[in-house]
Design a protein around this motif. Structure first.
Motif, PDB file in Angstrom:
ATOM      1  N   ARG A  43       0.830  -1.308  -0.026  1.00  0.00           N
ATOM      2  CA  ARG A  43       0.189  -0.084  -0.066  1.00  0.00           C
ATOM      3  C   ARG A  43       0.891   1.140  -0.057  1.00  0.00           C
ATOM      4  NH1 ARG A  43      -4.648   1.507   4.551  1.00  0.00           N
ATOM      5  NH2 ARG A  43      -5.056   3.741   3.445  1.00  0.00           N
TER       6      ARG A  43
ATOM      7  N   LEU B  82     -12.849   0.925  -8.567  1.00  0.00           N
ATOM      8  CA  LEU B  82     -11.176   0.193  -9.108  1.00  0.00           C
ATOM      9  C   LEU B  82     -10.766   1.058 -10.324  1.00  0.00           C
ATOM     10  CD1 LEU B  82     -11.745  -3.682  -8.735  1.00  0.00           C
ATOM     11  CD2 LEU B  82     -10.611  -2.061  -7.011  1.00  0.00           C
TER      12      LEU B  82
ATOM     13  N   ALA C 279      -8.199   1.744  -5.201  1.00  0.00           N
ATOM     14  CA  ALA C 279      -9.412   1.394  -4.650  1.00  0.00           C
ATOM     15  C   ALA C 279      -9.867   2.290  -3.669  1.00  0.00           C
ATOM     16  CB  ALA C 279      -9.418  -0.163  -3.767  1.00  0.00           C
TER      17      ALA C 279
ATOM     18  N   TRP D 208      -7.126   2.871  -1.074  1.00  0.00           N
ATOM     19  CA  TRP D 208      -6.052   2.081  -1.110  1.00  0.00           C
ATOM     20  C   TRP D 208      -5.397   2.188  -2.523  1.00  0.00           C
ATOM     21  CZ3 TRP D 208      -9.156  -2.533   0.356  1.00  0.00           C
ATOM     22  CH2 TRP D 208      -9.707  -2.597   1.769  1.00  0.00           C
TER      23      TRP D 208
ATOM     24  N   LEU E  60      -2.410   0.474  -4.465  1.00  0.00           N
ATOM     25  CA  LEU E  60      -1.795  -0.764  -4.116  1.00  0.00           C
ATOM     26  C   LEU E  60      -0.694  -0.988  -5.387  1.00  0.00           C
ATOM     27  CD1 LEU E  60      -4.735  -2.986  -3.120  1.00  0.00           C
ATOM     28  CD2 LEU E  60      -3.100  -1.594  -1.461  1.00  0.00           C
TER      29      LEU E  60
ATOM     30  N   GLU F 247      -9.499  -7.031  -8.839  1.00  0.00           N
ATOM     31  CA  GLU F 247      -9.938  -7.448  -7.652  1.00  0.00           C
ATOM     32  C   GLU F 247      -9.261  -8.367  -6.927  1.00  0.00           C
ATOM     33  OE1 GLU F 247     -14.145  -8.625  -8.310  1.00  0.00           O
ATOM     34  OE2 GLU F 247     -14.189  -7.379 -10.084  1.00  0.00           O
TER      35      GLU F 247
ATOM     36  N   VAL G  44      -6.727  -6.726  -4.677  1.00  0.00           N
ATOM     37  CA  VAL G  44      -7.625  -5.990  -3.444  1.00  0.00           C
ATOM     38  C   VAL G  44      -7.711  -7.181  -2.509  1.00  0.00           C
ATOM     39  CG1 VAL G  44      -9.582  -5.019  -2.705  1.00  0.00           C
ATOM     40  CG2 VAL G  44      -8.610  -3.994  -4.684  1.00  0.00           C
TER      41      VAL G  44
ATOM     42  N   TYR H 147      -4.486  -8.132  -0.729  1.00  0.00           N
ATOM     43  CA  TYR H 147      -4.078  -6.997   0.253  1.00  0.00           C
ATOM     44  C   TYR H 147      -4.761  -7.081   1.530  1.00  0.00           C
ATOM     45  CZ  TYR H 147      -3.467  -2.539   2.509  1.00  0.00           C
ATOM     46  OH  TYR H 147      -3.486  -1.355   3.397  1.00  0.00           O
ATOM     47  N   ARG H 148      -6.318  -7.297   1.465  1.00  0.00           N
ATOM     48  CA  ARG H 148      -7.247  -7.700   2.634  1.00  0.00           C
ATOM     49  C   ARG H 148      -6.856  -8.683   3.523  1.00  0.00           C
ATOM     50  NH1 ARG H 148     -12.357  -8.338   1.646  1.00  0.00           N
ATOM     51  NH2 ARG H 148     -12.920  -7.311   3.734  1.00  0.00           N
TER      52      ARG H 148
END
Length: 332
Positions: free
Chosen positions: A82, A126, A155, A169, A171, A184, A187, A190-191
Motif C-alpha cells: 500500500r 477500481l 481502490a 488504497w 496498491l 479485484e 485487492v 491485500y485484505r
C-alpha cells in the motif's frame, strides 16, 4: 494460502529494541543500515524458505512503501504494498498519474469495525494502470536502479457514510493487472494482510496477554516474544478451523500425538449430538474442537475465540504430555 486465506504457519520473525539516543537522519544512511531494511530481509527469507511454493507474495502496509524494497526484491517473488508516498514518476507524481488511469468498475468490500466505527460494506471503485517510479533524489544508494516499473491498483470508496473517512488504497504490485478480475484479486490479497493483525492481537489482549508478563530482562523478553508469536499463529489456526476445515491437524502438531489427543477428546463428549466431535480424526477442525472444549466451550451459544483456544491448548498440551508419560512408564 492464496486460495483459501488460511494461516499455514510462521515463516520468520525479527525481534529487536531501539537503542537510546537521538535517531540519525535516515536519508543519510545506506538502506542496509536502516531499521526499514527488515522489510527486505522478510521478503528474502520468505522467498528462501518457501522455495517449493508455487508462488510467494509478500503483502505490506504503508510502512513497507520503500523504493529499495521494489528495486531489490528477489527474482520470482511478488509484492503488494500500500503506497504511502506520492513518489516522483517519469511522468509527474504517482498520485497524479493515478487520476488518469481507466476505471474498471465498482465492487463491494466488507470493512471491519474500528474504534468509533461500525462494520460496513463499502462500494469501491477500481482503477488500474502502470507507474514507473524514479529513485529518490536524496538516496545514498546510487547502485539501485534509477527506475522501477510497477502496476498500481486504486481502490476508492464511493459515497461513504456521513462523518466517515472514505477508504482509499493505492496498491503497488508486481502482479499482472490485465483485467478487472486481476485488479479485484490484488485487492482481495491485500485484505488478507489483516490476518497478520489478528495474530498480533492474539499475542496480546485477545489471547496470550503477553503484555502482562513480569519478565524484565531484555533477552528473556525476546525469547518470550518468539515463543508467543509462534503460539499466537497456532491459536489463530485453531480458531479458523472451529466451524470445519480441510486443513490437517499436522499444521499445528505432530501425528504421533493423535492417539493421545483422541483419548482426551473422548472424555469431553457429551450425550447430545452437539456435544459430539463431528470432525474426522486428524483434521484441524477435529483438533480445534478438542482444544475449545478444554478451554471451557460448551458446544452451544457463542463460538470459541482466541482466549478460549489459548486456554484449551495449554490444557491439551499438559494432558497430552501426561498421557504419553503414563503410557511409556505404566509402573510410575
Amino acid at each position: 494460502d492464496r486460495d483459501e486465506g488460511a494461516v499455514l504457519g510462521l515463516i520468520d520473525a525479527e525481534i529487536w529494541t531501539r537503542n537510546d539516543g537521538p535517531t540519525p537522519r535516515r536519508n543519510r544512511l545506506p538502506f542496509n543500515d536502516k531499521e526499514s531494511a527488515r522489510w527486505l530481509r522478510g521478503v528474502e527469507r520468505a522467498n528462501e524458505r518457501l522455495s517449493a511454493a508455487r508462488e510467494v507474495i509478500t503483502i505490506g502496509d504503508r510502512e513497507s512503501d520503500i523504493y529499495a524494497l521494489f528495486a531489490r526484491r528477489p527474482e520470482g517473488s511478488q509484492l503488494i504494498v500500500r503506497a504511502q508516498h506520492n513518489r516522483k514518476t517519469t511522468q509527474t507524481w504517482l498520485f497524479e498519474d493515478a487520476l488518469d488511469m481507466p476505471v474498471l468498475g465498482d465492487v463491494e468490500v466488507a470493512i471491519a469495525a474500528r474504534p468509533g466505527q461500525k462494520a460496513r460494506t463499502a462500494r469501491i471503485r477500481l482503477k488500474a494502470g502502470t507507474a514507473t517510479l524514479t529513485r529518490p533524489a536524496d538516496s545514498v544508494d546510487r547502485n539501485d536502479p534509477a527506475e522501477v516499473r510497477l502496476n498500481i491498483v486504486i481502490a476508492a470508496e464511493q459515497h461513504p457514510p456521513q462523518g466517515v473517512k472514505p477508504v482509499i488504497w493505492r496498491l503497488l504490485t508486481t502482479l499482472p493487472i490485465r483485467s478487472r478480475e486481476e485488479a479485484e484479486e490484488v485487492v482481495r490479497l491485500y485484505r488478507l494482510r489483516w490476518r497478520i493483525e489478528e495474530v498480533f492481537r492474539t499475542l496480546k489482549s485477545d489471547g496470550l496477554d503477553l503484555e502482562a508478563t513480569q519478565i524484565e530482562e531484555a533477552q528473556r523478553l525476546f525469547k518470550l516474544a518468539a515463543l508467543g508469536i509462534a503460539a499466537a499463529v497456532r491459536i489463530v489456526q485453531l480458531v479458523d478451523a472451529r466451524d470445519g476445515s480441510a486443513r490437517p491437524a499436522t499444521d499445528v502438531t505432530d501425528p504421533s500425538l493423535f492417539d493421545a489427543m483422541e483419548a482426551i477428546g473422548r472424555t469431553l463428549e457429551g450425550k447430545t449430538e452437539r456435544q459430539q466431535n463431528p470432525h474426522e480424526k486428524g483434521s484441524l477442525a477435529w483438533l480445534s474442537w478438542i482444544a475449545a472444549r478444554l478451554g471451557g466451550w460448551n458446544c452451544y451459544y457463542k463460538p470459541p475465540g482466541p482466549k478460549t483456544m489459548a486456554t484449551g491448548w495449554k490444557q491439551l498440551a499438559a494432558m497430552t504430555a501426561g498421557f504419553i508419560l503414563a503410557k511409556a512408564e505404566p509402573d510410575v
